[in-house]
Design a protein around this motif. Structure first.
Motif, PDB file in Angstrom:
ATOM      1  N   SER A   5      -0.868  -0.734   1.982  1.00 29.37           N
ATOM      2  CA  SER A   5      -0.727  -2.175   2.203  1.00 29.37           C
ATOM      3  C   SER A   5      -1.386  -2.612   3.503  1.00 29.37           C
ATOM      4  O   SER A   5      -1.532  -3.803   3.739  1.00 29.37           O
ATOM      5  N   TYR A   6      -1.773  -1.702   4.353  1.00 30.70           N
ATOM      6  CA  TYR A   6      -2.456  -1.976   5.611  1.00 30.70           C
ATOM      7  C   TYR A   6      -1.600  -2.748   6.613  1.00 30.70           C
ATOM      8  O   TYR A   6      -2.113  -3.329   7.536  1.00 30.70           O
ATOM      9  N   VAL A  64      -8.208   3.735   7.592  1.00 38.29           N
ATOM     10  CA  VAL A  64      -7.729   2.366   7.825  1.00 38.29           C
ATOM     11  C   VAL A  64      -7.443   2.131   9.305  1.00 38.29           C
ATOM     12  O   VAL A  64      -7.770   1.074   9.853  1.00 38.29           O
ATOM     13  N   LEU A  65      -6.844   3.116   9.968  1.00 34.80           N
ATOM     14  CA  LEU A  65      -6.498   2.955  11.385  1.00 34.80           C
ATOM     15  C   LEU A  65      -7.732   2.921  12.287  1.00 34.80           C
ATOM     16  O   LEU A  65      -7.728   2.261  13.321  1.00 34.80           O
ATOM     17  N   THR A  66      -8.784   3.636  11.933  1.00 36.54           N
ATOM     18  CA  THR A  66      -9.953   3.727  12.815  1.00 36.54           C
ATOM     19  C   THR A  66     -11.092   2.806  12.428  1.00 36.54           C
ATOM     20  O   THR A  66     -11.794   2.296  13.299  1.00 36.54           O
ATOM     21  N   ILE A  70      -9.941  -0.273   3.047  1.00 34.86           N
ATOM     22  CA  ILE A  70     -10.738   0.334   1.983  1.00 34.86           C
ATOM     23  C   ILE A  70     -10.750  -0.651   0.824  1.00 34.86           C
ATOM     24  O   ILE A  70      -9.693  -1.065   0.359  1.00 34.86           O
ATOM     25  N   PRO A  71     -11.933  -1.040   0.333  1.00 33.38           N
ATOM     26  CA  PRO A  71     -11.976  -1.969  -0.800  1.00 33.38           C
ATOM     27  C   PRO A  71     -11.203  -1.423  -2.002  1.00 33.38           C
ATOM     28  O   PRO A  71     -11.169  -0.215  -2.239  1.00 33.38           O
ATOM     29  N   GLU A  72     -10.604  -2.313  -2.751  1.00 34.79           N
ATOM     30  CA  GLU A  72      -9.693  -1.967  -3.848  1.00 34.79           C
ATOM     31  C   GLU A  72     -10.316  -1.032  -4.886  1.00 34.79           C
ATOM     32  O   GLU A  72      -9.670  -0.120  -5.366  1.00 34.79           O
TER      33      GLU A  72
END
Length: 160
Positions: A5-6, A64-66, A70-72
């Motif tokens: 979910s970011y 995601v953190l760095t 990411i595209p779906e």
């Protein structure tokens, strides 16, 4: 495992604590070397991290953190082929089909075949029921089947 979910914790202190907990489970061996996940791993060897009460693949969380979301419709390919690696420099965003063809599984082996088991070149190939079929072998099979069943079919015609 669900798609990420970011969502990061809202307070900066909570966010920093969560990120430090994640990176504490990473063994960094230099900038260009693999960063191995030393926490929990899946049966297939991928790192698994807990985030906001859910389980995620550690390499996806690292990306995601760095780098960012990411595209779906895309997946991450480990260019180093090390499933436990969470070094974002070793990851590339690709389609699932491209990721499969970059691997070493059966899909790659079948794609790289140049001849059928009987030695015919796979230039005249058709796809039948999601399988590659050599047209020369298919024609030989039908011809042999015809001659094998010919006498039986003629006998049935005579009996009518």
């Amino acid at each position: 495992m669900t798609r990420m979910s970011y969502k990061l914790p809202y307070s900066p202190a909570a966010r920093e604590k969560k990120i430090k907990q994640f990176w504490a489970k990473v063994e960094k061996n230099g900038v260009s070397a693999c960063w191995n996940w030393i926490g929990c791993k899946s049966a297939k060897g991928y790192g698994v991290a807990s985030w906001e009460g859910s389980q995620y693949l550690a390499h996806r969380l690292s990306y995601v953190l760095t780098i960012g979301p990411i595209p779906e419709s895309l997946v991450i390919d480990h260019t180093c082929r090390n499933r436990a690696c969470v070094n974002p420099a070793h990851m590339e965003i690709v389609t699932n089909g491209e990721n499969v063809l970059r691997g070493v599984g059966m899909a790659v082996k079948n794609k790289n075949k140049t001849h059928c088991p009987h030695g015919h070149p796979l230039t005249n190939v058709t796809h039948k029921h999601r399988k590659r079929v050599c047209l020369a072998c298919e024609a030989q099979w039908h011809k042999a089947r015809y001659w094998k069943n010919r006498e039986r079919m003629l006998e049935q015609k005579r009996n009518y």
